[in-house]
Design a protein around this motif. Sequence first.
Motif, PDB file in Angstrom:
ATOM      1  N   SER A 139     -11.261  -7.850  10.176  1.00 46.05           N
ATOM      2  CA  SER A 139     -11.309  -8.388  11.535  1.00 46.05           C
ATOM      3  C   SER A 139     -12.262  -9.574  11.689  1.00 46.05           C
ATOM      4  CB  SER A 139     -11.679  -7.290  12.527  1.00 46.05           C
ATOM      5  OG  SER A 139     -12.976  -6.804  12.228  1.00 46.05           O
ATOM      6  N   ASP A 140     -13.221  -9.751  10.745  1.00 47.64           N
ATOM      7  CA  ASP A 140     -14.150 -10.879  10.845  1.00 47.64           C
ATOM      8  C   ASP A 140     -13.481 -12.218  10.524  1.00 47.64           C
ATOM      9  OD1 ASP A 140     -13.871  -9.891   8.225  1.00 47.64           O
ATOM     10  OD2 ASP A 140     -15.732 -10.882   7.584  1.00 47.64           O
ATOM     11  N   ILE A 141     -12.411 -12.219   9.720  1.00 47.17           N
ATOM     12  CA  ILE A 141     -11.770 -13.491   9.349  1.00 47.17           C
ATOM     13  C   ILE A 141     -10.310 -13.595   9.773  1.00 47.17           C
ATOM     14  CG2 ILE A 141     -13.279 -13.885   7.367  1.00 47.17           C
ATOM     15  CD1 ILE A 141     -10.779 -13.117   5.642  1.00 47.17           C
ATOM     16  N   CYS A 142      -9.721 -12.512  10.300  1.00 47.02           N
ATOM     17  CA  CYS A 142      -8.296 -12.591  10.639  1.00 47.02           C
ATOM     18  C   CYS A 142      -7.967 -11.876  11.933  1.00 47.02           C
ATOM     19  CB  CYS A 142      -7.441 -12.039   9.504  1.00 47.02           C
ATOM     20  SG  CYS A 142      -7.400 -10.249   9.437  1.00 47.02           S
ATOM     21  N   VAL A 143      -6.757 -12.178  12.408  1.00 43.54           N
ATOM     22  CA  VAL A 143      -6.214 -11.496  13.584  1.00 43.54           C
ATOM     23  C   VAL A 143      -4.846 -10.938  13.211  1.00 43.54           C
ATOM     24  CG1 VAL A 143      -7.414 -12.857  15.324  1.00 43.54           C
ATOM     25  CG2 VAL A 143      -5.233 -13.649  14.451  1.00 43.54           C
ATOM     26  N   LEU A 201       0.857  -1.191   0.000  1.00 46.52           N
ATOM     27  CA  LEU A 201       0.000   0.000   0.000  1.00 46.52           C
ATOM     28  C   LEU A 201       0.887   1.233   0.000  1.00 46.52           C
ATOM     29  CD1 LEU A 201      -2.332  -1.072   2.958  1.00 46.52           C
ATOM     30  CD2 LEU A 201      -2.755  -1.462   0.547  1.00 46.52           C
ATOM     31  N   SER A 202       0.300   2.364  -0.370  1.00 49.63           N
ATOM     32  CA  SER A 202       1.016   3.633  -0.261  1.00 49.63           C
ATOM     33  C   SER A 202       0.192   4.549   0.642  1.00 49.63           C
ATOM     34  CB  SER A 202       1.218   4.264  -1.642  1.00 49.63           C
ATOM     35  OG  SER A 202      -0.022   4.657  -2.177  1.00 49.63           O
ATOM     36  N   PRO A 203       0.817   5.546   1.254  1.00 49.33           N
ATOM     37  CA  PRO A 203       0.101   6.399   2.209  1.00 49.33           C
ATOM     38  C   PRO A 203      -1.057   7.195   1.598  1.00 49.33           C
ATOM     39  CG  PRO A 203       2.467   6.791   2.325  1.00 49.33           C
ATOM     40  CD  PRO A 203       2.234   5.866   1.205  1.00 49.33           C
ATOM     41  N   ASN A 204      -0.996   7.489   0.297  1.00 54.20           N
ATOM     42  CA  ASN A 204      -2.082   8.262  -0.319  1.00 54.20           C
ATOM     43  C   ASN A 204      -3.005   7.363  -1.152  1.00 54.20           C
ATOM     44  OD1 ASN A 204      -0.226   7.727  -2.233  1.00 54.20           O
ATOM     45  ND2 ASN A 204       0.117   9.843  -2.888  1.00 54.20           N
ATOM     46  N   ILE A 205      -3.323   6.178  -0.627  1.00 55.43           N
ATOM     47  CA  ILE A 205      -4.201   5.249  -1.337  1.00 55.43           C
ATOM     48  C   ILE A 205      -5.651   5.702  -1.195  1.00 55.43           C
ATOM     49  CG2 ILE A 205      -4.456   3.658   0.630  1.00 55.43           C
ATOM     50  CD1 ILE A 205      -4.276   1.358  -1.468  1.00 55.43           C
ATOM     51  N   ASP A 206      -6.413   5.503  -2.270  1.00 56.33           N
ATOM     52  CA  ASP A 206      -7.826   5.877  -2.275  1.00 56.33           C
ATOM     53  C   ASP A 206      -8.645   4.763  -1.643  1.00 56.33           C
ATOM     54  OD1 ASP A 206      -9.857   7.699  -2.930  1.00 56.33           O
ATOM     55  OD2 ASP A 206     -10.375   6.541  -4.731  1.00 56.33           O
ATOM     56  N   THR A 207      -9.870   5.053  -1.212  1.00 57.46           N
ATOM     57  CA  THR A 207     -10.700   4.053  -0.522  1.00 57.46           C
ATOM     58  C   THR A 207     -11.043   2.871  -1.429  1.00 57.46           C
ATOM     59  OG1 THR A 207     -12.655   5.343  -1.054  1.00 57.46           O
ATOM     60  CG2 THR A 207     -11.716   5.632   1.148  1.00 57.46           C
ATOM     61  N   ASN A 208     -11.353   3.122  -2.698  1.00 54.88           N
ATOM     62  CA  ASN A 208     -11.680   2.012  -3.604  1.00 54.88           C
ATOM     63  C   ASN A 208     -10.470   1.113  -3.850  1.00 54.88           C
ATOM     64  OD1 ASN A 208     -14.386   2.704  -3.953  1.00 54.88           O
ATOM     65  ND2 ASN A 208     -13.911   4.160  -5.589  1.00 54.88           N
ATOM     66  N   ASP A 209      -9.300   1.720  -3.967  1.00 50.84           N
ATOM     67  CA  ASP A 209      -8.082   0.924  -4.127  1.00 50.84           C
ATOM     68  C   ASP A 209      -7.816   0.099  -2.871  1.00 50.84           C
ATOM     69  OD1 ASP A 209      -7.730   2.020  -6.632  1.00 50.84           O
ATOM     70  OD2 ASP A 209      -6.395   3.614  -5.900  1.00 50.84           O
ATOM     71  N   LEU A 210      -8.059   0.706  -1.719  1.00 55.60           N
ATOM     72  CA  LEU A 210      -7.876  -0.002  -0.458  1.00 55.60           C
ATOM     73  C   LEU A 210      -8.842  -1.184  -0.367  1.00 55.60           C
ATOM     74  CD1 LEU A 210      -6.272   0.113   2.236  1.00 55.60           C
ATOM     75  CD2 LEU A 210      -8.214   1.333   3.200  1.00 55.60           C
ATOM     76  N   ASN A 211     -10.102  -0.982  -0.804  1.00 58.64           N
ATOM     77  CA  ASN A 211     -11.088  -2.070  -0.784  1.00 58.64           C
ATOM     78  C   ASN A 211     -10.672  -3.216  -1.703  1.00 58.64           C
ATOM     79  OD1 ASN A 211     -12.690  -0.723   1.046  1.00 58.64           O
ATOM     80  ND2 ASN A 211     -13.970   0.228  -0.526  1.00 58.64           N
ATOM     81  N   THR A 212     -10.076  -2.884  -2.852  1.00 56.41           N
ATOM     82  CA  THR A 212      -9.590  -3.921  -3.770  1.00 56.41           C
ATOM     83  C   THR A 212      -8.490  -4.744  -3.104  1.00 56.41           C
ATOM     84  OG1 THR A 212     -10.087  -2.492  -5.647  1.00 56.41           O
ATOM     85  CG2 THR A 212      -8.601  -4.330  -6.043  1.00 56.41           C
ATOM     86  N   LYS A 213      -7.571  -4.064  -2.420  1.00 53.28           N
ATOM     87  CA  LYS A 213      -6.485  -4.754  -1.713  1.00 53.28           C
ATOM     88  C   LYS A 213      -7.034  -5.598  -0.561  1.00 53.28           C
ATOM     89  CE  LYS A 213      -2.933  -2.602  -3.792  1.00 53.28           C
ATOM     90  NZ  LYS A 213      -1.766  -3.192  -4.395  1.00 53.28           N
ATOM     91  N   VAL A 214      -8.069  -5.093   0.121  1.00 55.79           N
ATOM     92  CA  VAL A 214      -8.696  -5.841   1.213  1.00 55.79           C
ATOM     93  C   VAL A 214      -9.307  -7.134   0.669  1.00 55.79           C
ATOM     94  CG1 VAL A 214     -10.653  -5.825   2.814  1.00 55.79           C
ATOM     95  CG2 VAL A 214      -9.090  -3.892   2.752  1.00 55.79           C
ATOM     96  N   ASN A 215      -9.960  -7.054  -0.490  1.00 60.62           N
ATOM     97  CA  ASN A 215     -10.557  -8.252  -1.083  1.00 60.62           C
ATOM     98  C   ASN A 215      -9.491  -9.272  -1.477  1.00 60.62           C
ATOM     99  OD1 ASN A 215     -13.163  -7.298  -0.785  1.00 60.62           O
ATOM    100  ND2 ASN A 215     -13.191  -6.329  -2.805  1.00 60.62           N
ATOM    101  N   ALA A 216      -8.355  -8.796  -1.979  1.00 63.57           N
ATOM    102  CA  ALA A 216      -7.258  -9.702  -2.324  1.00 63.57           C
ATOM    103  C   ALA A 216      -6.733 -10.389  -1.058  1.00 63.57           C
ATOM    104  CB  ALA A 216      -6.140  -8.941  -3.016  1.00 63.57           C
ATOM    105  N   ALA A 217      -6.586  -9.618   0.016  1.00 58.32           N
ATOM    106  CA  ALA A 217      -6.114 -10.182   1.286  1.00 58.32           C
ATOM    107  C   ALA A 217      -7.116 -11.186   1.836  1.00 58.32           C
ATOM    108  CB  ALA A 217      -5.881  -9.064   2.300  1.00 58.32           C
ATOM    109  N   ARG A 218      -8.409 -10.893   1.692  1.00 59.28           N
ATOM    110  CA  ARG A 218      -9.459 -11.806   2.152  1.00 59.28           C
ATOM    111  C   ARG A 218      -9.341 -13.147   1.431  1.00 59.28           C
ATOM    112  NH1 ARG A 218     -13.960 -10.720   4.963  1.00 59.28           N
ATOM    113  NH2 ARG A 218     -13.679  -8.476   4.725  1.00 59.28           N
ATOM    114  N   LYS A 219      -9.067 -13.098   0.123  1.00 62.38           N
ATOM    115  CA  LYS A 219      -8.911 -14.320  -0.677  1.00 62.38           C
ATOM    116  C   LYS A 219      -7.694 -15.123  -0.199  1.00 62.38           C
ATOM    117  CE  LYS A 219      -7.554 -14.071  -4.989  1.00 62.38           C
ATOM    118  NZ  LYS A 219      -7.494 -13.748  -6.421  1.00 62.38           N
ATOM    119  N   PHE A 220      -6.580 -14.442   0.052  1.00 59.22           N
ATOM    120  CA  PHE A 220      -5.369 -15.118   0.526  1.00 59.22           C
ATOM    121  C   PHE A 220      -5.613 -15.772   1.884  1.00 59.22           C
ATOM    122  CE2 PHE A 220      -2.795 -11.746  -1.934  1.00 59.22           C
ATOM    123  CZ  PHE A 220      -2.825 -12.508  -3.088  1.00 59.22           C
ATOM    124  N   LEU A 221      -6.268 -15.025   2.784  1.00 60.19           N
ATOM    125  CA  LEU A 221      -6.519 -15.541   4.128  1.00 60.19           C
ATOM    126  C   LEU A 221      -7.463 -16.740   4.106  1.00 60.19           C
ATOM    127  CD1 LEU A 221      -6.813 -12.135   5.978  1.00 60.19           C
ATOM    128  CD2 LEU A 221      -5.087 -13.879   6.432  1.00 60.19           C
TER     129      LEU A 221
END
Length: 184
Positions: free
Chosen positions: A160-164, A105-125
Amino acid sequence: MTIHFLFCLSIEEGTTISELMINEQIRDKEVRVIGEDGEQLGIMSSRDALKLAEEAELDLVKIAPTAKPPVCKIVDYGKFRYEQARKEKDAKKKQKTIEIKEIRLSPNIDTNDLNTKVNAARKFLSKGDRVKVTLRFRGREMAHMANSKHILDDFAESLSDICVIEKAPKVEGRSMTMFLTEKK
């Protein structure tokens, strides 16, 4: 008497087939002998144990060299070696290797980009992998590192619903990293 070629293969922790001694290689005075069908034949000299193995037209294999006295088994060495190879292969199949997937991630990430990264992390987890979330700073962004910690906190909160959080956010050079794992 048969001559066997030895190759390296794990039998029990720390012992490989090439380290196993068979027939005349066994130099111990006394050994505990196990018969071909698994019954205990007792403690006897290695010479007597070798005679028993020759009578049964099988091999004497030292299977527990660290025991007092060492344990030897009367078996067909070729068949024994094959079964150990199969056991090892089955054990490897059942192992699950946990990979570490990285999301940058970068410090100036947009919310939609952050949501895309969250979905990728959800898939990995969900696949059982660990996720390393890295927040990279470049140039002037280095001056505002403390203000950007909330991005990693938001990232962890949305999952937080699927990871710690395994390792809390920590600054390492030009980046801030955090590790996430699946909830048990």
